[in-house]
Design a protein around this motif. Structure first.
Motif, short mmCIF file in Angstrom:
data_model
loop_
_atom_site.label_atom_id
_atom_site.label_comp_id
_atom_site.label_asym_id
_atom_site.label_seq_id
_atom_site.Cartn_x
_atom_site.Cartn_y
_atom_site.Cartn_z
N ILE A 208 0.84 -1.20 0.00
CA ILE A 208 0.00 0.00 0.00
C ILE A 208 0.88 1.25 0.00
CG2 ILE A 208 -1.75 1.30 1.28
CD1 ILE A 208 -2.74 -1.33 2.42
N GLY A 209 0.62 2.15 -0.92
CA GLY A 209 1.39 3.38 -1.02
C GLY A 209 2.71 3.24 -1.75
N ALA A 210 2.94 2.05 -2.31
CA ALA A 210 4.21 1.83 -3.04
C ALA A 210 4.26 2.70 -4.30
CB ALA A 210 4.35 0.36 -3.41
N LYS A 211 5.43 3.27 -4.56
CA LYS A 211 5.61 4.10 -5.75
C LYS A 211 5.74 3.21 -6.98
CE LYS A 211 7.83 7.95 -3.34
NZ LYS A 211 9.03 8.82 -3.27
N PHE A 212 5.25 3.71 -8.11
CA PHE A 212 5.34 2.95 -9.34
C PHE A 212 5.65 3.90 -10.49
CE2 PHE A 212 1.01 4.36 -8.93
CZ PHE A 212 0.64 4.74 -10.20
N SER A 213 6.22 3.36 -11.55
CA SER A 213 6.56 4.14 -12.73
C SER A 213 5.40 4.10 -13.71
CB SER A 213 7.82 3.59 -13.38
OG SER A 213 8.00 4.15 -14.67
N ARG A 214 4.90 5.27 -14.08
CA ARG A 214 3.79 5.32 -15.04
C ARG A 214 4.22 4.82 -16.41
NH1 ARG A 214 1.83 11.40 -14.06
NH2 ARG A 214 4.04 11.56 -13.56
N VAL A 215 5.49 5.05 -16.77
CA VAL A 215 5.98 4.56 -18.05
C VAL A 215 5.98 3.04 -18.07
CG1 VAL A 215 7.98 4.47 -19.58
CG2 VAL A 215 7.39 6.60 -18.43
N LYS A 216 6.49 2.43 -16.99
CA LYS A 216 6.50 0.97 -16.92
C LYS A 216 5.08 0.42 -16.90
CE LYS A 216 10.96 0.37 -14.62
NZ LYS A 216 11.67 -0.13 -13.41
N LEU A 217 4.19 1.14 -16.23
CA LEU A 217 2.79 0.70 -16.15
C LEU A 217 2.15 0.72 -17.53
CD1 LEU A 217 0.84 -0.14 -13.85
CD2 LEU A 217 -0.06 2.20 -13.91
N ILE A 218 2.37 1.77 -18.29
CA ILE A 218 1.79 1.88 -19.63
C ILE A 218 2.38 0.84 -20.57
CG2 ILE A 218 1.58 3.39 -21.66
CD1 ILE A 218 1.53 5.76 -19.73
N ASN A 219 3.68 0.57 -20.41
CA ASN A 219 4.36 -0.37 -21.29
C ASN A 219 4.15 -1.83 -20.90
OD1 ASN A 219 6.23 0.80 -23.50
ND2 ASN A 219 6.50 2.20 -21.78
N ASP A 220 3.57 -2.06 -19.75
CA ASP A 220 3.34 -3.43 -19.29
C ASP A 220 2.19 -4.06 -20.09
OD1 ASP A 220 2.92 -5.80 -17.98
OD2 ASP A 220 2.95 -4.92 -15.97
N GLU A 221 2.47 -5.16 -20.77
CA GLU A 221 1.43 -5.83 -21.58
C GLU A 221 0.27 -6.31 -20.72
OE1 GLU A 221 2.69 -8.92 -24.15
OE2 GLU A 221 3.75 -7.57 -25.52
#
Length: 284
Positions: free
Chosen positions: A86-99
């Protein structure tokens, strides 16, 4: 892509008795990912069979169940990769590129559109079905074979069959899935084109907007796949050669010129579909 099991979990499961192995497997996220694929395969088959034999309402119901099952499986993987706590940071670029994210969004769009349009795009289930078969088979091989098949000789035989299946059919299956995804772009595009003419007569704006959103989602999905997948690139090349062959056989200069103008225009606009630069800068 399945959720990852920790090495300690794997070693503990393998050394335990069959009953305790099963109990420990059931407690893992991987098991529910596996169940999601099993139900997705089951509902996909039921949707196809009921569509051929019974009423369309039953087929549509199972179509939705299949998509929901797939959404759950991809959601489990996405949570483990990008939202471990919970509250973990994530990369929006990696999220978008994740199949996994792309397939989840595609399934969600088809699911929501089925409630608005009261109909289904059966081919939308085919890529998920193809991946699901391999996920279920490999999960059974890695986690359940020692539980349900006590004989070592039988385990080795089943392992050999599964290895032979995945080795021979993995690449053709990936190519087939990419081809179906491209066909979805064509069919949803034609659906929008036809609906454009019907819009004047029926003026059902909500249905028309929904079909446009589905089409654009499929186009963006395929563009992202094209940027990263050799199978999608090969499928696009094959489809382009096929259409070029049809146009050349017609041997009509005006039609040929119009086709290539529209083709170049489509390539130009589709090539503009990329991850926004401001998102990339913020995460670098």
């Amino acid at each position: 892509m399945p959720p990852k099991a920790t090495p300690s979990t794997k070693s503990t499961i393998k050394s335990a008795s069959p009953v305790s192995q099963l109990i420990k497997v059931i407690k893992t996220q991987q098991f529910y990912w596996f169940l999601g694929h099993v139900f997705a395969l089951l509902f996909s088959l039921l949707s196809t069979l009921t569509g051929l034999i019974f009423r369309n309402e039953s087929s549509l119901k199972y179509f939705r169940f299949a998509l929901i099952s797939n959404i759950i499986t991809y959601g489990i993987v996405i949570k483990q990769i990008h939202f471990k706590s919970i509250g973990a940071k994530f990369s929006r670029v990696k999220l978008i590129n994740d199949e996994n994210v792309q397939y989840l969004i595609l399934a969600l769009v088809f699911l929501l559109s089925s409630y608005i349009l009261k109909t289904q795009t059966q081919a939308a289930l085919y890529p998920y079905f193809i991946f699901g078969v391999f996920h279920v088979v490999t999960y059974f091989q890695n986690h359940l074979i020692t539980i349900f098949i006590p004989s070592i000789q039988a385990q080795q035989h089943v392992n050999s069959l599964i290895n032979n299946f995945t080795t021979k059919l993995n690449q053709p299956a990936l190519y087939a899935a990419s081809s179906v995804e491209l066909v979805l772009a064509v069919t949803t595009g034609f659906d929008v084109l036809i609906s454009t003419f019907w819009l004047i007569l029926r003026w059902n704006l909500i249905d028309y907007i929904t079909k446009v959103i589905v089409f654009l989602t499929v186009i963006v999905f395929n563009k992202f796949k094209f940027d990263h997948s050799q199978y999608t690139k090969a499928s696009v090349l094959q489809m382009d050669q096929t259409w070029n062959g049809y146009i050349n056989k017609i041997n009509n200069p005006k039609l040929t010129q119009l086709f290539f103008q529209l083709r170049d225009l489509a390539i130009h606009y589709i090539s503009l579909i990329q991850i926004p630069k401001d998102v990339v800068k913020k995460t670098q």
